[in-house]
Design a protein around this motif. Structure first.
Motif, PDB file in Angstrom:
ATOM      1  N   LYS A 291      -4.539  79.937  68.871  1.00  0.00           N
ATOM      2  CA  LYS A 291      -5.172  80.195  67.574  1.00  0.00           C
ATOM      3  C   LYS A 291      -6.039  81.438  67.623  1.00  0.00           C
ATOM      4  CE  LYS A 291      -5.300  75.685  65.415  1.00  0.00           C
ATOM      5  NZ  LYS A 291      -6.084  74.510  65.082  1.00  0.00           N
ATOM      6  N   GLY A 292      -6.839  81.528  68.695  1.00  0.00           N
ATOM      7  CA  GLY A 292      -7.762  82.660  68.834  1.00  0.00           C
ATOM      8  C   GLY A 292      -7.022  83.985  68.909  1.00  0.00           C
ATOM      9  N   SER A 293      -5.951  84.028  69.711  1.00  0.00           N
ATOM     10  CA  SER A 293      -5.259  85.311  69.867  1.00  0.00           C
ATOM     11  C   SER A 293      -4.447  85.634  68.614  1.00  0.00           C
ATOM     12  CB  SER A 293      -4.383  85.320  71.120  1.00  0.00           C
ATOM     13  OG  SER A 293      -3.336  84.412  70.991  1.00  0.00           O
ATOM     14  N   ALA A 294      -3.864  84.624  67.968  1.00  0.00           N
ATOM     15  CA  ALA A 294      -3.103  84.890  66.735  1.00  0.00           C
ATOM     16  C   ALA A 294      -4.030  85.419  65.638  1.00  0.00           C
ATOM     17  CB  ALA A 294      -2.381  83.626  66.272  1.00  0.00           C
ATOM     18  N   GLU A 295      -5.260  84.926  65.597  1.00  0.00           N
ATOM     19  CA  GLU A 295      -6.216  85.435  64.607  1.00  0.00           C
ATOM     20  C   GLU A 295      -6.439  86.926  64.798  1.00  0.00           C
ATOM     21  OE1 GLU A 295      -9.827  83.110  64.829  1.00  0.00           O
ATOM     22  OE2 GLU A 295      -8.828  81.415  63.854  1.00  0.00           O
TER      23      GLU A 295
ATOM     24  N   LEU B  42       1.772  79.166  66.152  1.00  0.00           N
ATOM     25  CA  LEU B  42       2.640  78.796  65.023  1.00  0.00           C
ATOM     26  C   LEU B  42       1.843  78.147  63.891  1.00  0.00           C
ATOM     27  CD1 LEU B  42       5.727  77.517  67.026  1.00  0.00           C
ATOM     28  CD2 LEU B  42       5.640  79.553  65.582  1.00  0.00           C
ATOM     29  N   GLU B  43       0.791  77.411  64.222  1.00  0.00           N
ATOM     30  CA  GLU B  43      -0.044  76.828  63.162  1.00  0.00           C
ATOM     31  C   GLU B  43      -0.683  77.938  62.335  1.00  0.00           C
ATOM     32  OE1 GLU B  43      -2.799  73.903  64.657  1.00  0.00           O
ATOM     33  OE2 GLU B  43      -1.261  72.342  64.675  1.00  0.00           O
ATOM     34  N   LYS B  44      -1.128  78.993  63.011  1.00  0.00           N
ATOM     35  CA  LYS B  44      -1.728  80.129  62.294  1.00  0.00           C
ATOM     36  C   LYS B  44      -0.690  80.858  61.457  1.00  0.00           C
ATOM     37  CE  LYS B  44      -6.050  80.191  63.178  1.00  0.00           C
ATOM     38  NZ  LYS B  44      -7.018  80.161  62.070  1.00  0.00           N
ATOM     39  N   VAL B  45       0.506  81.046  62.025  1.00  0.00           N
ATOM     40  CA  VAL B  45       1.541  81.836  61.348  1.00  0.00           C
ATOM     41  C   VAL B  45       2.175  81.045  60.201  1.00  0.00           C
ATOM     42  CG1 VAL B  45       3.783  82.971  61.667  1.00  0.00           C
ATOM     43  CG2 VAL B  45       2.010  83.218  63.398  1.00  0.00           C
ATOM     44  N   LEU B  46       2.434  79.752  60.431  1.00  0.00           N
ATOM     45  CA  LEU B  46       3.134  78.952  59.427  1.00  0.00           C
ATOM     46  C   LEU B  46       2.180  78.227  58.478  1.00  0.00           C
ATOM     47  CD1 LEU B  46       5.819  77.269  61.765  1.00  0.00           C
ATOM     48  CD2 LEU B  46       6.076  79.358  60.407  1.00  0.00           C
TER      49      LEU B  46
END
Ligand SMILES: [Zn+2]
Length: 169
Positions: free
Chosen positions: A60-64, A139-143
């Protein structure tokens, strides 16, 4: 802002390196696996949940950070993301295939060269718990969905790739 996929730079005059404005470190893969094996020896099967949860927070942290730095979204984002973590990027794994059914919120990710599986040695069970959680976080962040993920195939147990299947919670 559309930064290149790979941007790891050493700060001028400083003893640290950064990537997309975030401090990073280079860690020997064996150090991570050693830590995992020691925790497994200490707390047993619950170690997998610990690494899975840590992976979710890391993903989550890196996707943000990446969603702020990159303009790509959806599958375009995931394509760039795969290269970012690939062998010529961070060296974590090489994405072989991503299959996302955004309607159902399920699918799978197949990766080769998992830094955990390749260094871990033979195992009867999958060992890439951290990556399993990491994919959930990303994927939670993206989707924009809550997901759960399980690793079904793993190089450490003799499969030719690691396969992570995820589905909507
Ligand atoms: Zn694996």
């Amino acid at each position: 802002m559309n930064k290149p996929a790979f941007l790891i730079e050493r700060m001028k005059g400083e003893a640290w390196i950064k990537q997309l404005e975030t401090r990073v470190v280079i860690l020997r893969a064996g150090t991570f696996v050693d830590l995992q094996k020691n925790i497994e020896a200490l707390i047993g099967d619950e170690a997998s949940a610990l690494f899975y949860d840590a992976g979710i927070r890391a993903g989550k942290g890196s996707a943000e950070v990446q969603l702020q730095a990159w303009k790509e979204r959806g599958m375009d984002f995931l394509g760039k993301w795969g290269k970012f973590y690939g062998s010529s990027g961070c060296g974590w794994f090489k994405v072989e295939d991503i299959n996302v059914d955004s309607e159902k919120g399920g699918g799978y990710i197949r990766v080769k060269q998992s830094f955990i599986a390749e260094v871990y040695g033979k195992s009867e069970k999958p060992v890439c718990h951290f990556l399993c959680g990491f994919f959930v976080g990303v994927l939670e962040k993206v989707l924009g969905e809550r997901l759960t993920c399980e690793e079904f195939k793993c190089i450490a147990k003799g499969d030719s790739y690691c396969e992570f299947r995820f589905e909507k919670l």
